[in-house]
Motif scaffolding. Sequence first.
Motif, PDB file in Angstrom:
ATOM      1  N   LEU A   1       0.835  -1.201   0.000  1.00  5.83           N
ATOM      2  CA  LEU A   1       0.000   0.000   0.000  1.00  5.83           C
ATOM      3  C   LEU A   1       0.871   1.252   0.000  1.00  5.83           C
ATOM      4  O   LEU A   1       0.582   2.227  -0.722  1.00  5.83           O
TER       5      LEU A   1
ATOM      6  N   VAL B   1       2.156   1.792  -3.521  1.00 12.33           N
ATOM      7  CA  VAL B   1       1.158   2.385  -4.415  1.00 12.33           C
ATOM      8  C   VAL B   1       1.025   3.886  -4.152  1.00 12.33           C
ATOM      9  O   VAL B   1       1.052   4.715  -5.076  1.00 12.33           O
TER      10      VAL B   1
ATOM     11  N   VAL C   1       1.792   7.227  -6.495  1.00 10.20           N
ATOM     12  CA  VAL C   1       0.782   8.262  -6.765  1.00 10.20           C
ATOM     13  C   VAL C   1       1.324   9.644  -6.416  1.00 10.20           C
ATOM     14  O   VAL C   1       1.160  10.608  -7.171  1.00 10.20           O
TER      15      VAL C   1
ATOM     16  N   ARG D   1       4.261   5.933 -12.553  1.00 12.10           N
ATOM     17  CA  ARG D   1       3.291   4.891 -12.855  1.00 12.10           C
ATOM     18  C   ARG D   1       3.834   3.480 -12.639  1.00 12.10           C
ATOM     19  O   ARG D   1       3.115   2.628 -12.108  1.00 12.10           O
TER      20      ARG D   1
ATOM     21  N   ARG E   1       5.803   2.384 -10.437  1.00  8.93           N
ATOM     22  CA  ARG E   1       5.752   2.086  -9.006  1.00  8.93           C
ATOM     23  C   ARG E   1       4.332   1.762  -8.566  1.00  8.93           C
ATOM     24  O   ARG E   1       4.113   0.885  -7.717  1.00  8.93           O
ATOM     25  N   ILE E   2       3.368   2.452  -9.153  1.00  8.43           N
ATOM     26  CA  ILE E   2       1.963   2.167  -8.835  1.00  8.43           C
ATOM     27  C   ILE E   2       1.592   0.769  -9.294  1.00  8.43           C
ATOM     28  O   ILE E   2       0.967  -0.011  -8.553  1.00  8.43           O
TER      29      ILE E   2
ATOM     30  N   GLY F   1       3.117  -1.869  -7.057  1.00  6.79           N
ATOM     31  CA  GLY F   1       2.402  -1.989  -5.790  1.00  6.79           C
ATOM     32  C   GLY F   1       1.107  -2.772  -5.911  1.00  6.79           C
ATOM     33  O   GLY F   1       0.792  -3.627  -5.076  1.00  6.79           O
ATOM     34  N   TRP F   2       0.337  -2.492  -6.976  1.00  8.04           N
ATOM     35  CA  TRP F   2      -0.912  -3.229  -7.164  1.00  8.04           C
ATOM     36  C   TRP F   2      -0.657  -4.712  -7.434  1.00  8.04           C
ATOM     37  O   TRP F   2      -1.390  -5.581  -6.933  1.00  8.04           O
TER      38      TRP F   2
END
Length: 423
Positions: free
Chosen positions: A356, A359, A363, A368, A370-371, A374-375
């Motif tokens: 979390l 993510v 943000v 992007r 890294r996002i 994370g997901w």
Amino acid sequence: MFEKTYRDRLEADLAQWEADGVIAPAAAASIRHALPPLPAGINIAVVVGIVGGLLIAAAFLAFVAAHWTEIARLVRFAILLAGMIVAGGLGAWFAATGRHVLADLCASIGAIIFGAGIALVGQMYHLGEDFAGGMLLWAIGAFVAALLTGSRGALAVGLVAACIWTCMRTYDAPDVLHLPFVVVWLIAAGLAFAWNSRVAAHLAAIAVLPWWIATSFRFEFDGAQPAFVLANGAALLFGAGLAIAASPSPRAARLGSVLSIYGAFALAAVAALEVTTVDDNFLFRARTASGQPLWSVLCGAAGVILTFVSATFTKRAGEILAACAIGLVLLAAPAWPVSTAGEPWLAYAALLCAMLCLVVSGVLDEVRPRIVAGWLGIAGIIAGITWAVKGSLLRRSAFLAAAGLVAVAFATALNRLLPRSAR
């Protein structure tokens, strides 16, 4: 970002800003004039030429292989030597005429033929069966070709040979940490920095992963799980990449950004591996323990420290959360119980919080990859918790429900604390 894609987006933005009156037409024209010309791309003719060259090379190799036993030894060696000379000559001609893609391809083919020559000499004269040493010699030759020609393809050939070399050395001597590969990798990273090439940076980032994987699966570490050793490697790659990207040098920023992207994805993959491999799904040892070699722990700690150092220089809140993500993944290892009784709820919670944080870090910093990392990590952890064999599924569902409620409460608090423009 690809240059042409960026130019198209910039052109659309300039036209929109000019239409809205944000900037004057003269300012827009000045921005367009200040941009350097686009580099020559790969057109259809170049693609067809590459395919044709590869087909001719494959036909030549197939013909030689079909008559290999009938060809005298010196003739075989002469054929390979002629292949390297022809590849180098064509590459020089293509480079002189400005066809750099074809010149790079010729340098790559020459590096491959050099490796075939090493294998041939060893076969003909029955040299010592040191296959790993041959790979090292091949890697050195390919690196020399890359250094002399600036070929990204030759660099890729050299890194592949070096990765095979280090994996074989690790297998042959599992009780010794194979540090010579680090020197080879630093040379490759130095070339990526000197060339200011994103392609070379990607090659260097990918090449470091096999060494960590091969090292982590050395079972001589008493009680050390491979996932925990990999976690420290991912932490170092992520943190070092962010620290290098914080440098004012554009070359360092490009190299560091690529390394940090691979570090983020490696961290997410390791988080999922910790859930699936330390539990009863894939048990590498009779007992699960969190013991790790000291050098590995120091690498992980260095990754956290480097991330905080980067955040100090860049003043980005997202990098502070990235450091928290790295630390939580590393803390999940000692949080795992040594005995097989019970379930590691604290480790599960730490890993979910880590992903979390990753993510939210992406943000806040508008990164992007890294996002996405994370997901993917969250999805892998949830899948590992849900489908683990050990323990009660009812307790796992209760844990996931509680984690979801905490996440919703955290999102509500953030929505109220943050200003509307930052949401």
